[in-house]
Motif scaffolding. Structure first.
Motif, PDB file in Angstrom:
ATOM      1  N   TYR A  30       0.853  -1.193   0.000  1.00 52.97           N
ATOM      2  CA  TYR A  30       0.000   0.000   0.000  1.00 52.97           C
ATOM      3  C   TYR A  30       0.886   1.238   0.000  1.00 52.97           C
ATOM      4  CZ  TYR A  30       0.273   0.821   5.105  1.00 52.97           C
ATOM      5  OH  TYR A  30       0.692   1.101   6.382  1.00 52.97           O
ATOM      6  N   TRP A  67      -8.901  -2.402  -2.649  1.00 53.77           N
ATOM      7  CA  TRP A  67      -9.095  -1.784  -1.334  1.00 53.77           C
ATOM      8  C   TRP A  67      -9.222  -2.872  -0.292  1.00 53.77           C
ATOM      9  CZ3 TRP A  67      -8.559   3.238  -0.298  1.00 53.77           C
ATOM     10  CH2 TRP A  67      -8.620   4.138  -1.359  1.00 53.77           C
ATOM     11  N   SER A  70      -8.468  -1.920   7.124  1.00 58.62           N
ATOM     12  CA  SER A  70      -7.257  -1.848   7.932  1.00 58.62           C
ATOM     13  C   SER A  70      -7.628  -1.814   9.404  1.00 58.62           C
ATOM     14  CB  SER A  70      -6.472  -0.579   7.582  1.00 58.62           C
ATOM     15  OG  SER A  70      -5.445  -0.366   8.512  1.00 58.62           O
ATOM     16  N   ARG A  76      -7.290   0.731   3.032  1.00 56.80           N
ATOM     17  CA  ARG A  76      -6.062   1.049   2.311  1.00 56.80           C
ATOM     18  C   ARG A  76      -6.140   0.526   0.883  1.00 56.80           C
ATOM     19  NH1 ARG A  76      -1.756  -0.969   6.880  1.00 56.80           N
ATOM     20  NH2 ARG A  76      -2.077   0.780   8.313  1.00 56.80           N
ATOM     21  N   ARG A  77      -5.529   1.290  -0.021  1.00 57.18           N
ATOM     22  CA  ARG A  77      -5.435   0.858  -1.408  1.00 57.18           C
ATOM     23  C   ARG A  77      -4.117   0.114  -1.572  1.00 57.18           C
ATOM     24  NH1 ARG A  77      -6.693   4.118  -6.879  1.00 57.18           N
ATOM     25  NH2 ARG A  77      -8.517   4.505  -5.623  1.00 57.18           N
ATOM     26  N   TYR A  78      -4.208  -1.128  -1.998  1.00 61.89           N
ATOM     27  CA  TYR A  78      -3.022  -1.950  -2.228  1.00 61.89           C
ATOM     28  C   TYR A  78      -2.724  -2.004  -3.720  1.00 61.89           C
ATOM     29  CZ  TYR A  78      -2.751  -3.486   2.585  1.00 61.89           C
ATOM     30  OH  TYR A  78      -2.595  -3.516   3.942  1.00 61.89           O
TER      31      TYR A  78
END
Length: 115
Positions: A30, A67, A70, A76-78
């Motif tokens: 991320y 997405w 978390s 979070r965008r991975y």
């Protein structure tokens, strides 16, 4: 010192995209992990340059995103490397080896090394 900063900035601009691809190529990451990895290596001075770069890599099909929730807060965008991203990274690595050797050889010859 200002000249050194200018040279360093120009070099970072030229290779940052491929360094990001290389980090992501090691496994899903991320944004903050990518930023920290680049900062530890002295390749990123501001996160403000990273996120527009990541968006461009996504638009160009070099990375994919997903997405995830978390435990530490917001989702979070991975980022993961696509096949096209891997091809781009492989091409860069091949060119980089030849290019960096040529630059090193040229610098050596200008500072008293081999011509």
């Amino acid at each position: 010192m200002v000249l050194n900063d200018t040279v360093s900035t120009n070099l970072r601009k030229g290779v940052l995209e491929y360094c990001v691809l290389a980090l992501i190529g090691r496994g899903e990451m991320y944004g903050l992990d990518i930023a920290n990895g680049l900062q530890r290596r002295g390749l990123l001075t501001s996160e403000g340059t990273l996120y527009p770069l990541l968006a461009r890599l996504r638009r160009n099909g070099l990375v994919e995103t997903s997405w995830r929730e978390s435990a530490q807060g917001a989702p979070r965008r991975y980022y993961t490397l696509t096949a096209t991203g891997q091809e781009s990274l492989t091409a860069f690595a091949s060119v980089w080896e030849t290019f960096s050797t040529a630059v090193s050889d040229t610098l050596d010859s200008s500072t008293g090394g081999t011509p």
